[in-house]
Design a protein around this motif. Structure first.
Motif, PDB file in Angstrom:
ATOM      1  N   VAL A   1     -12.127 -15.624  20.092  1.00  0.00           N
ATOM      2  CA  VAL A   1     -12.501 -14.893  21.109  1.00  0.00           C
ATOM      3  C   VAL A   1     -13.378 -16.087  22.217  1.00  0.00           C
ATOM      4  O   VAL A   1     -14.447 -16.564  21.637  1.00  0.00           O
ATOM      5  CB  VAL A   1     -13.470 -13.721  20.946  1.00  0.00           C
ATOM      6  CG1 VAL A   1     -14.241 -13.111  22.395  1.00  0.00           C
ATOM      7  CG2 VAL A   1     -12.749 -12.525  20.370  1.00  0.00           C
TER       8      VAL A   1
ATOM      9  N   LEU B   1      -8.456 -14.049  22.529  1.00  0.00           N
ATOM     10  CA  LEU B   1      -8.790 -13.283  23.836  1.00  0.00           C
ATOM     11  C   LEU B   1      -9.700 -14.558  24.427  1.00  0.00           C
ATOM     12  O   LEU B   1     -10.715 -14.828  24.056  1.00  0.00           O
ATOM     13  CB  LEU B   1      -9.803 -12.312  23.497  1.00  0.00           C
ATOM     14  CG  LEU B   1      -9.041 -10.949  22.578  1.00  0.00           C
ATOM     15  CD1 LEU B   1     -10.116  -9.879  22.433  1.00  0.00           C
ATOM     16  CD2 LEU B   1      -8.233 -10.141  23.465  1.00  0.00           C
ATOM     17  N   ASN B   2      -9.085 -14.562  25.698  1.00  0.00           N
ATOM     18  CA  ASN B   2      -9.802 -15.579  26.864  1.00  0.00           C
ATOM     19  C   ASN B   2     -10.436 -15.010  28.008  1.00  0.00           C
ATOM     20  O   ASN B   2      -9.639 -14.328  28.465  1.00  0.00           O
ATOM     21  CB  ASN B   2      -8.932 -16.804  26.939  1.00  0.00           C
ATOM     22  CG  ASN B   2      -8.416 -17.379  25.760  1.00  0.00           C
ATOM     23  OD1 ASN B   2      -9.099 -17.857  24.874  1.00  0.00           O
ATOM     24  ND2 ASN B   2      -7.194 -17.861  25.852  1.00  0.00           N
TER      25      ASN B   2
END
Length: 130
Positions: A32, A55-56
């Protein structure tokens, strides 16, 4: 008189620092990734953010409180879910580039760009999503 001189030098130094350009480079590799860049320089603001993960999330604000002369922002994201937002306010030119590569399933990319050129400069925005 001597105190006044040193006080004047200090004010000049602070004023010069406030006029300086801002440059930011962020590289994140993880599950993340979250990045928030806030640049309020009065000359030129430049930012590059690269994120590789699952997840960016990247946010870049340039000149939104104190307008800059020119702003440049680049965001590159590779992940399952990518979100990038860029806000730019400049007296002259704003340039924004967002590249998002979604991997591991259906594409999940979100990009938002807001640009204001106060003295009718050039606004340029490129968004590439895969």
């Amino acid at each position: 008189m001597r105190k006044l001189f040193f006080a004047s030098v200090a004010v000049l130094a602070l004023s010069s620092a406030a006029q300086a350009a801002n440059t930011s480079t962020v590289v994140q590799v993880g599950v993340v990734n979250g990045s928030s860049v806030n640049q309020q320089g009065t000359v030129n603001d430049n930012s590059t953010t690269v994120q590789l993960g699952i997840l960016n999330n990247a946010s870049t604000m340039q000149g939104t409180t104190t307008p800059s002369l020119n702003n440049g922002s680049t965001v590159i994201q590779v992940g399952a879910s990518n979100t990038a937002n860029t806000g730019q306010v400049a007296f002259f030119n704003n340039t924004s580039s967002i590249t998002q590569q979604s991997i591991g399933g259906p594409p999940s990319n979100s990009a938002g760009v807001g640009q204001l050129s106060i003295i009718f400069g050039a606004n340029s925005s490129t968004v590439v999503q895969h």
